[in-house]
Design an enzyme around this catalytic site. Structure first.
Site, PDB file in Angstrom:
ATOM      1  N   GLY A  14       0.816  -1.219   0.000  1.00 26.74           N
ATOM      2  CA  GLY A  14       0.000   0.000   0.000  1.00 26.74           C
ATOM      3  C   GLY A  14       0.841   1.258   0.000  1.00 26.74           C
ATOM      4  O   GLY A  14       0.516   2.228   0.691  1.00 26.74           O
ATOM      5  N   ALA A  51       8.609  14.299  -6.808  1.00 23.94           N
ATOM      6  CA  ALA A  51       8.629  15.073  -8.052  1.00 23.94           C
ATOM      7  C   ALA A  51       8.092  14.187  -9.172  1.00 23.94           C
ATOM      8  O   ALA A  51       8.329  12.987  -9.197  1.00 23.94           O
ATOM      9  CB  ALA A  51      10.046  15.523  -8.366  1.00 23.94           C
ATOM     10  N   LYS A  79       5.342  22.352 -11.153  1.00 21.83           N
ATOM     11  CA  LYS A  79       6.694  22.108 -11.658  1.00 21.83           C
ATOM     12  C   LYS A  79       6.714  22.312 -13.180  1.00 21.83           C
ATOM     13  O   LYS A  79       5.986  21.636 -13.909  1.00 21.83           O
ATOM     14  CB  LYS A  79       7.082  20.663 -11.296  1.00 21.83           C
ATOM     15  CG  LYS A  79       8.342  20.177 -11.964  1.00 21.83           C
ATOM     16  CD  LYS A  79       8.693  18.773 -11.486  1.00 21.83           C
ATOM     17  CE  LYS A  79       9.869  18.211 -12.269  1.00 21.83           C
ATOM     18  NZ  LYS A  79      10.219  16.850 -11.890  1.00 21.83           N
TER      19      LYS A  79
HETATM   20  C1  LIG Z   1      15.531   7.908  -2.873  1.00 21.25           C
HETATM   21  C2  LIG Z   1      14.301   7.826  -3.710  1.00 21.25           C
HETATM   22  C3  LIG Z   1      13.765   8.984  -4.274  1.00 21.25           C
HETATM   23  C4  LIG Z   1      12.644   8.894  -5.106  1.00 21.25           C
HETATM   24  N1  LIG Z   1      12.143  10.035  -5.685  1.00 21.25           N
HETATM   25  C5  LIG Z   1      11.155   9.926  -6.590  1.00 21.25           C
HETATM   26  C6  LIG Z   1      10.658  11.076  -7.271  1.00 21.25           C
HETATM   27  O1  LIG Z   1      11.065  12.197  -7.033  1.00 21.25           O
HETATM   28  N2  LIG Z   1       9.692  10.887  -8.197  1.00 21.25           N
HETATM   29  C7  LIG Z   1       9.183   9.646  -8.489  1.00 21.25           C
HETATM   30  O2  LIG Z   1       8.335   9.525  -9.378  1.00 21.25           O
HETATM   31  N3  LIG Z   1       9.584   8.554  -7.793  1.00 21.25           N
HETATM   32  C8  LIG Z   1      10.553   8.675  -6.883  1.00 21.25           C
HETATM   33  N4  LIG Z   1      10.980   7.563  -6.204  1.00 21.25           N
HETATM   34  C9  LIG Z   1      10.273   6.305  -6.403  1.00 21.25           C
HETATM   35  C10 LIG Z   1       9.004   6.271  -5.552  1.00 21.25           C
HETATM   36  O3  LIG Z   1       9.319   6.500  -4.199  1.00 21.25           O
HETATM   37  C11 LIG Z   1       8.360   4.903  -5.684  1.00 21.25           C
HETATM   38  O4  LIG Z   1       8.183   4.618  -7.029  1.00 21.25           O
HETATM   39  C12 LIG Z   1       7.008   4.926  -5.023  1.00 21.25           C
HETATM   40  O5  LIG Z   1       7.097   5.358  -3.701  1.00 21.25           O
HETATM   41  C13 LIG Z   1       6.388   3.572  -5.070  1.00 21.25           C
HETATM   42  O6  LIG Z   1       6.857   2.761  -4.068  1.00 21.25           O
HETATM   43  P1  LIG Z   1       6.137   1.362  -3.871  1.00 21.25           P
HETATM   44  O7  LIG Z   1       4.704   1.615  -3.599  1.00 21.25           O
HETATM   45  O8  LIG Z   1       6.477   0.511  -5.034  1.00 21.25           O
HETATM   46  O9  LIG Z   1       6.887   0.725  -2.629  1.00 21.25           O
HETATM   47  P2  LIG Z   1       6.835   1.083  -1.061  1.00 21.25           P
HETATM   48  O10 LIG Z   1       6.571   2.509  -0.790  1.00 21.25           O
HETATM   49  O11 LIG Z   1       8.074   0.479  -0.480  1.00 21.25           O
HETATM   50  O12 LIG Z   1       5.574   0.283  -0.525  1.00 21.25           O
HETATM   51  C14 LIG Z   1       5.636  -1.111  -0.298  1.00 21.25           C
HETATM   52  C15 LIG Z   1       4.365  -1.567   0.371  1.00 21.25           C
HETATM   53  O13 LIG Z   1       4.392  -2.969   0.476  1.00 21.25           O
HETATM   54  C16 LIG Z   1       4.011  -3.354   1.780  1.00 21.25           C
HETATM   55  N5  LIG Z   1       4.589  -4.663   2.079  1.00 21.25           N
HETATM   56  C17 LIG Z   1       5.840  -5.095   1.846  1.00 21.25           C
HETATM   57  N6  LIG Z   1       6.009  -6.358   2.280  1.00 21.25           N
HETATM   58  C18 LIG Z   1       4.816  -6.742   2.764  1.00 21.25           C
HETATM   59  C19 LIG Z   1       4.334  -7.930   3.363  1.00 21.25           C
HETATM   60  N7  LIG Z   1       5.112  -8.991   3.567  1.00 21.25           N
HETATM   61  N8  LIG Z   1       3.055  -7.970   3.757  1.00 21.25           N
HETATM   62  C20 LIG Z   1       2.224  -6.900   3.586  1.00 21.25           C
HETATM   63  N9  LIG Z   1       2.627  -5.749   3.036  1.00 21.25           N
HETATM   64  C21 LIG Z   1       3.911  -5.666   2.634  1.00 21.25           C
HETATM   65  C22 LIG Z   1       4.506  -2.234   2.659  1.00 21.25           C
HETATM   66  O14 LIG Z   1       3.827  -2.203   3.891  1.00 21.25           O
HETATM   67  C23 LIG Z   1       4.158  -1.037   1.770  1.00 21.25           C
HETATM   68  O15 LIG Z   1       2.801  -0.696   1.961  1.00 21.25           O
HETATM   69  C24 LIG Z   1      12.057   7.638  -5.341  1.00 21.25           C
HETATM   70  C25 LIG Z   1      12.568   6.491  -4.734  1.00 21.25           C
HETATM   71  C26 LIG Z   1      13.682   6.574  -3.929  1.00 21.25           C
HETATM   72  C27 LIG Z   1      14.220   5.323  -3.296  1.00 21.25           C
END
Ligand SMILES: Cc1cc2nc3c(=O)[nH]c(=O)nc-3n(C[C@H](O)[C@H](O)[C@H](O)COP(=O)(O)OP(=O)(O)OC[C@H]3O[C@@H](n4cnc5c(N)ncnc54)[C@H](O)[C@@H]3O)c2cc1C
Length: 503
Positions: A14, A51, A79
């Site tokens: 999530g 961003a 932006k």
């Molecule tokens: C340093 C950095 C800077 C960034 N800056 C940008 C930016 O400026 N612009 C941009 O477009 N993108 C940026 N990104 C990318 C962006 O942060 C991600 O694409 C976005 O947050 C999506 O993350 P996610 O939802 O894939 O993963 P996460 O935010 O890691 O979410 C993972 C989810 O999975 C759940 N989960 C994991 N394991 C389990 C389990 N076993 N059981 C139940 N739930 C579980 C967690 O609870 C969480 O809800 C950046 C990333 C980084 C690392």
């Protein structure tokens, strides 16, 4: 016989990816499919990602989320592009703006005329010919004027947002839940696969609850709980070209009105971002741990903030690259579980959005057809690789010799397609966008010129315009842009007006 239709989608995770997917499925698939999302507060989210690129507006439009609502909920700002400092060489600066550059005369794009004008010494900096790049450093912003004549630069001002990522995920959660998505709190501790096909059949939570589904969306972040830990899909590593593998992030207090652009400043072993929000500034140093220690990186980050830090820097580790398959069996990986490229051009959230759109386009009607899966994977791989090349461009085109990191980037071998792109542009400023790659000609041209390429020639049709007319054409273009920027409100004024509107 089992019913082959997809009736249950289980989203694991999530973060931004999970809630974007849930909101889009709820909006598009409606009650045709039951959507459940499981997330674990104990694990949490990455929570950065502030961003974006202009495409996010299309996603919000699909969901029916207005700018007013979005900016309010996420304490966001607008932006116009990204300012790159110290990339080509120490002391230089250019903006990659989202808008058009000038306007074309006949067949040729404006930059072809600009190259000749530049060679003859009567062109201004390329940034003077685009409303986005001219307005950004002057702190001006407005959305496209509905009442402006169609040919006016004010009639078409593409923009993206800076926003608080956790605010967006929270908002999308409310949106999705209101449309029938069921959120389940808990940690997935077991995944059951079909003994013969290996398809995922269910996930089990720590409290024993079992969630069965036909389609599973892996939004579990870097760990790739289903796509990698379960299906062992494999990973293609881009570290050779993009050596940064860590980031330190910290917020700081605002120091004046928020500028309408992201800033990316090249540092000794990577680069530092500045993302202005309404209530704070987001900062981060993306760096290569092979070239600088964590302590030095933290010191650099903290020494280059606009205002007092709001806490201690937080560290994130990553490997740059992508999964061998984004859709494997009945699992589709979205977000960080599908791969990661540093946020230099703010592309990660775009990749989530594009993955969702692709999945909806290729959504299976009965069972899982390899044809659909293969097409999904081919398109996603192409998209990743072209963005990868666009990012490599920024590093490769440096002339910096002040650190091992920049020496490595300057001298590294690069993918053949990128090499060809550079040679063609160096020859006569020509560029051809490949298929539906994300970044268009104006983006590539701004970065290639911004980082110091001076094409040797230009298209022969440019010579059809007599020199006197060419001089008047480029001067008029810049004059029109200048007067349009004069008429634009300050970004802060625009934000204040927007917030006071009903909606
Ligand atoms: C340093 C950095 C800077 C960034 N800056 C940008 C930016 O400026 N612009 C941009 O477009 N993108 C940026 N990104 C990318 C962006 O942060 C991600 O694409 C976005 O947050 C999506 O993350 P996610 O939802 O894939 O993963 P996460 O935010 O890691 O979410 C993972 C989810 O999975 C759940 N989960 C994991 N394991 C389990 C389990 N076993 N059981 C139940 N739930 C579980 C967690 O609870 C969480 O809800 C950046 C990333 C980084 C690392």
């Amino acid at each position: 016989m089992n019913d082959p239709h997809i009736k249950n989608i289980v989203i694991v995770g999530g973060g931004t990816a999970g809630w974007m997917a849930a909101a889009a499925f709820a909006r598009v698939l409606g009650t045709q499919v039951k959507v459940r999302l499981v997330e674990s507060e104990a694990i949490g989210t990455v929570g950065v990602g502030e961003a974006t690129v202009p495409h996010l507006k299309l996603f919000n439009d699909l969901l029916g989320i207005s700018d007013i609502e979005f900016i309010r909920q996420t304490r966001g700002t607008f932006k116009l592009g990204i300012q790159f400092n110290d990339w080509g060489h120490l002391g230089d600066s250019y903006i990659h703006g989202f808008g058009h550059i000038g306007h074309s005369l006949g067949l040729l794009p404006f930059h072809q005329y600009w190259i000749k004008a530049s060679q003859h010494g009567f062109a201004r900096d390329l940034a003077a010919y685009s409303i986005n790049t001219a307005a950004a450093p002057r702190g001006k912003f407005m959305t496209s004027a509905q009442d402006a004549p169609a040919h006016s630069p004010l009639a078409d001002i593409p923009y993206a947002y800076h926003f608080d990522a956790s605010g967006y995920a929270r908002y999308l959660r409310g949106y999705a839940e209101a449309r029938g998505v069921k959120r389940i709190e808990g940690k997935v501790c077991k995944v059951r696969q079909h003994p013969e096909t290996g398809f995922v059949e269910s996930v089990t939570l720590e409290n024993g609850e079992v969630l069965e589904g036909e389609l599973f969306i892996d939004c579990s972040g870097f760990r790739g709980l289903l796509i990698e830990q379960t299906l062992e899909t494999g990973f293609i590593d881009f570290t050779h070209w993009l050596p940064c593998d860590r980031a330190l992030t910290v917020g700081c207090e605002n120091a004046g009105p928020p500028p309408p652009y992201t800033r990316a400043t090249a540092q000794t072993a990577g680069w530092q971002w500045r993302i202005p929000l309404q209530h704070r500034i987001g900062n981060g140093y993306v760096y290569s741990s092979a070239h600088i220690s964590d302590d030095e990186a933290a010191a650099t980050l903290l020494a280059n903030l606009d205002g007092p830090a709001l806490g201690e820097p937080r560290q994130l580790h990553f490997v740059t690259g992508m999964r061998r398959k984004f859709w494997n069996k009945n699992v589709v990986a979205l977000g960080l579980s599908s791969g990661f490229m540093e946020p230099l051009e703010s592309t990660s959230i775009f990749l989530i959005q594009s993955g969702i759109a692709r999945l909806l386009n290729l959504f299976p009607r009965e069972g899982f057809s390899e044809v659909l899966i293969d097409r999904y994977n081919a398109q996603a791989q192409f998209e990743f690789e072209r963005i990868r090349d666009f990012l490599i461009l920024h590093y490769k085109l440096t002339t910096r010799e002040d650190s091992d990191f920049w020496n490595q980037c300057r001298t590294m071998s690069i993918p053949g397609v990128l090499q060809d792109t550079l040679e063609l542009f160096r020859d006569s400023g020509r560029f051809f966008r490949q298929a539906e790659e994300m970044f268009a000609e104006v983006s590539w041209v701004q970065v290639m010129i911004g980082q110091g390429i001076e094409p040797r020639g230009y298209h022969p049709l440019v010579d059809q315009v007599p020199d006197k007319e060419l001089r008047a054409f480029v001067a008029d273009t810049a004059r029109v842009i200048d007067s349009c920027v004069d008429a634009m409100p300050a970004h802060q004024v625009f934000l204040d007006r927007l917030q006071s509107m009903k909606g």
